[in-house]
Design a protein around this motif. Sequence first.
Motif, PDB file in Angstrom:
ATOM      1  N   GLU A   1       0.824  -1.208   0.000  1.00 22.76           N
ATOM      2  CA  GLU A   1       0.000   0.000   0.000  1.00 22.76           C
ATOM      3  C   GLU A   1       0.863   1.265   0.000  1.00 22.76           C
ATOM      4  N   PHE A   2       1.970   1.221   0.745  1.00 20.01           N
ATOM      5  CA  PHE A   2       2.871   2.368   0.779  1.00 20.01           C
ATOM      6  C   PHE A   2       3.508   2.600  -0.592  1.00 20.01           C
ATOM      7  N   HIS A   3       3.936   1.523  -1.261  1.00 17.34           N
ATOM      8  CA  HIS A   3       4.530   1.657  -2.590  1.00 17.34           C
ATOM      9  C   HIS A   3       3.515   2.191  -3.590  1.00 17.34           C
ATOM     10  N   SER A   4       2.279   1.714  -3.492  1.00 16.67           N
ATOM     11  CA  SER A   4       1.219   2.217  -4.366  1.00 16.67           C
ATOM     12  C   SER A   4       0.966   3.703  -4.111  1.00 16.67           C
ATOM     13  N   PHE A   5       0.964   4.106  -2.825  1.00 13.97           N
ATOM     14  CA  PHE A   5       0.774   5.518  -2.488  1.00 13.97           C
ATOM     15  C   PHE A   5       1.876   6.382  -3.090  1.00 13.97           C
ATOM     16  N   LEU A   6       3.126   5.917  -3.026  1.00 21.86           N
ATOM     17  CA  LEU A   6       4.242   6.678  -3.581  1.00 21.86           C
ATOM     18  C   LEU A   6       4.066   6.902  -5.076  1.00 21.86           C
ATOM     19  N   LEU A   7       3.690   5.858  -5.796  1.00 24.60           N
ATOM     20  CA  LEU A   7       3.517   5.993  -7.248  1.00 24.60           C
ATOM     21  C   LEU A   7       2.352   6.907  -7.580  1.00 24.60           C
ATOM     22  N   LEU A   8       1.253   6.781  -6.821  1.00 25.57           N
ATOM     23  CA  LEU A   8       0.103   7.654  -7.047  1.00 25.57           C
ATOM     24  C   LEU A   8       0.447   9.110  -6.742  1.00 25.57           C
ATOM     25  N   PHE A   9       1.065   9.345  -5.581  1.00 24.52           N
ATOM     26  CA  PHE A   9       1.311  10.705  -5.115  1.00 24.52           C
ATOM     27  C   PHE A   9       2.315  11.446  -5.983  1.00 24.52           C
ATOM     28  N   PHE A  10       3.475  10.839  -6.231  1.00 21.01           N
ATOM     29  CA  PHE A  10       4.506  11.566  -6.972  1.00 21.01           C
ATOM     30  C   PHE A  10       4.147  11.722  -8.443  1.00 21.01           C
ATOM     31  N   GLY A  11       3.384  10.787  -8.994  1.00 23.59           N
ATOM     32  CA  GLY A  11       2.912  10.966 -10.366  1.00 23.59           C
ATOM     33  C   GLY A  11       1.965  12.141 -10.486  1.00 23.59           C
ATOM     34  N   LEU A  12       0.998  12.233  -9.550  1.00 21.02           N
ATOM     35  CA  LEU A  12       0.013  13.315  -9.595  1.00 21.02           C
ATOM     36  C   LEU A  12       0.626  14.653  -9.202  1.00 21.02           C
ATOM     37  N   THR A  13       1.553  14.655  -8.242  1.00 19.42           N
ATOM     38  CA  THR A  13       2.171  15.904  -7.798  1.00 19.42           C
ATOM     39  C   THR A  13       3.049  16.511  -8.895  1.00 19.42           C
TER      40      THR A  13
ATOM     41  N   PHE B   1       1.481  27.789  -2.629  1.00 16.73           N
ATOM     42  CA  PHE B   1       0.776  26.964  -3.607  1.00 16.73           C
ATOM     43  C   PHE B   1       1.368  25.551  -3.647  1.00 16.73           C
ATOM     44  N   LEU B   2       2.685  25.445  -3.523  1.00 19.35           N
ATOM     45  CA  LEU B   2       3.313  24.123  -3.448  1.00 19.35           C
ATOM     46  C   LEU B   2       2.810  23.351  -2.229  1.00 19.35           C
ATOM     47  N   PHE B   3       2.691  24.034  -1.094  1.00 17.11           N
ATOM     48  CA  PHE B   3       2.173  23.391   0.117  1.00 17.11           C
ATOM     49  C   PHE B   3       0.742  22.905  -0.105  1.00 17.11           C
ATOM     50  N   PHE B   4      -0.065  23.725  -0.759  1.00 19.13           N
ATOM     51  CA  PHE B   4      -1.446  23.338  -1.075  1.00 19.13           C
ATOM     52  C   PHE B   4      -1.474  22.099  -1.970  1.00 19.13           C
ATOM     53  N   ILE B   5      -0.602  22.063  -2.979  1.00 20.41           N
ATOM     54  CA  ILE B   5      -0.534  20.899  -3.871  1.00 20.41           C
ATOM     55  C   ILE B   5      -0.171  19.642  -3.095  1.00 20.41           C
ATOM     56  N   TYR B   6       0.814  19.745  -2.224  1.00 21.71           N
ATOM     57  CA  TYR B   6       1.249  18.583  -1.441  1.00 21.71           C
ATOM     58  C   TYR B   6       0.133  18.079  -0.528  1.00 21.71           C
ATOM     59  N   ILE B   7      -0.536  18.984   0.184  1.00 20.36           N
ATOM     60  CA  ILE B   7      -1.569  18.575   1.136  1.00 20.36           C
ATOM     61  C   ILE B   7      -2.747  17.909   0.425  1.00 20.36           C
ATOM     62  N   THR B   8      -3.243  18.535  -0.636  1.00 18.86           N
ATOM     63  CA  THR B   8      -4.395  17.971  -1.347  1.00 18.86           C
ATOM     64  C   THR B   8      -4.060  16.627  -1.994  1.00 18.86           C
ATOM     65  N   ASN B   9      -2.861  16.498  -2.560  1.00 12.38           N
ATOM     66  CA  ASN B   9      -2.486  15.240  -3.201  1.00 12.38           C
ATOM     67  C   ASN B   9      -2.224  14.133  -2.177  1.00 12.38           C
ATOM     68  N   ILE B  10      -1.668  14.492  -1.024  1.00 10.19           N
ATOM     69  CA  ILE B  10      -1.490  13.483   0.021  1.00 10.19           C
ATOM     70  C   ILE B  10      -2.847  12.928   0.459  1.00 10.19           C
ATOM     71  N   PHE B  11      -3.805  13.818   0.685  1.00 10.24           N
ATOM     72  CA  PHE B  11      -5.142  13.361   1.085  1.00 10.24           C
ATOM     73  C   PHE B  11      -5.779  12.497  -0.009  1.00 10.24           C
ATOM     74  N   PHE B  12      -5.705  12.957  -1.255  1.00 15.11           N
ATOM     75  CA  PHE B  12      -6.349  12.220  -2.347  1.00 15.11           C
ATOM     76  C   PHE B  12      -5.709  10.848  -2.550  1.00 15.11           C
ATOM     77  N   CYS B  13      -4.391  10.771  -2.458  1.00 12.92           N
ATOM     78  CA  CYS B  13      -3.692   9.511  -2.707  1.00 12.92           C
ATOM     79  C   CYS B  13      -3.707   8.579  -1.497  1.00 12.92           C
ATOM     80  N   CYS B  14      -4.128   9.087  -0.328  1.00 22.59           N
ATOM     81  CA  CYS B  14      -4.289   8.230   0.854  1.00 22.59           C
ATOM     82  C   CYS B  14      -5.650   7.538   0.881  1.00 22.59           C
ATOM     83  N   LEU B  15      -6.558   7.947   0.023  1.00 19.35           N
ATOM     84  CA  LEU B  15      -7.894   7.363   0.023  1.00 19.35           C
ATOM     85  C   LEU B  15      -7.893   5.843  -0.196  1.00 19.35           C
ATOM     86  N   PRO B  16      -7.024   5.286  -1.059  1.00 16.09           N
ATOM     87  CA  PRO B  16      -7.000   3.817  -1.169  1.00 16.09           C
ATOM     88  C   PRO B  16      -6.667   3.125   0.153  1.00 16.09           C
ATOM     89  N   MET B  17      -5.787   3.710   0.966  1.00 11.74           N
ATOM     90  CA  MET B  17      -5.452   3.114   2.256  1.00 11.74           C
ATOM     91  C   MET B  17      -6.583   3.254   3.261  1.00 11.74           C
TER      92      MET B  17
END
Length: 366
Positions: A87-99, A134-150
């Motif tokens: 799940e952690f590896h999947s989160f990394l691929l989801l998060f860094f791809g979208l960010t 704006f970078l902080f906003f991008i990080y926070i929103t993408n972390i929340f969105f990519c944590c939804l699978p977990m």
Amino acid sequence: MNEKNLLKPLRSHKIALPIFMFAGGAIGNLIAIIVLSVSRQERKSSAFFTLVRGLAVTDLLGTCLASPLTIATYLKRTVLEDQHICEFHSFLLLFFGLTGLSIICAMAGERYLAICCPYTYQRWGVDKRFAQKFLFFIYITNIFFCCLPMMGMAESILQTSQTWCFIDMRTHEPVATAYSVLYGAVSLLLILGTILLNLAVCGSLLLMRQRTVQRPVTRASVRERWRALSSAAETQMIAVLVMTSVVVLACSAPLMVRVFANHFMPKPDPTADRAAIRIASVNPILDPWIYILLRRSLFRRLLSLSRRSSSTRSSALPSPQRNVFYPDIMRDSHVFTQLMCNANIISQLPTAVKFTPYDGESLPQT
């Protein structure tokens, strides 16, 4: 024993690729961050190059967090069989791809505001601090969105090659399907937004360049004079933006295509899925070399070569604008002045008007 001995060279050959990619991404992004931090020209354009540094840091983090897990998988096949690690590896691929896509789109939006909507850019106060927020906003929103699978919205599974984990792209469960399609749709919107913003910026620059050459800049039109100057000064940043956008979009698009294909095409294709994630993994290796190679010195050389080529062509044909190029321009160390001369506008400026180099934050002073 013989079969194990035969498999050892094969495994060593396979593990060389992820090690090489890890080293290339980490070293390249470290060099890029250092280069961006010490460059004077980049500091003057603080908002744009704050986003560029943010993308370099994001690529570095993605490489340093995801690649070791992949390398460990080649050493021990059971690493990703642990559900929490998967799940952690999947989160990394989801998060860094979208960010990465989000920051590229933000860079394109920043350039669009600076060139096409300069007074809105000034009124909103788009500077280094604005870009950091704006970078902080991008990080926070993408972390929340990519944590939804977990949190149970989708299931992360070990893919067929057993070297990477990702959300189940072939599930028929409604909530998981909705999340997978939503992730692909958001990524696709970011890609389309980046393309449209880049086309708008490049089109605006071409129009302003054409107007500057065809019509002299007058004292009465301060706004048009500033827009003409800004169009020349932004050329180097636009080159960085366009090249980075092409690399990021080309590397990210195949994975987005596979997300949709796995839902809407009946026959799965694990080979295509693995190829798509490998192409996406090349992105953090290529990105930093764009920032490193498109330096001011190299950019000036390319500009000089382009000017010489244009001068050669123009000398073959009679033209009323034979004096638009200045052979001694490369003695000036300031890119802004060089580009202004190349645009043939220095000689047309009134002596009563004083300009400050455009830094994305100030207008010309009279």
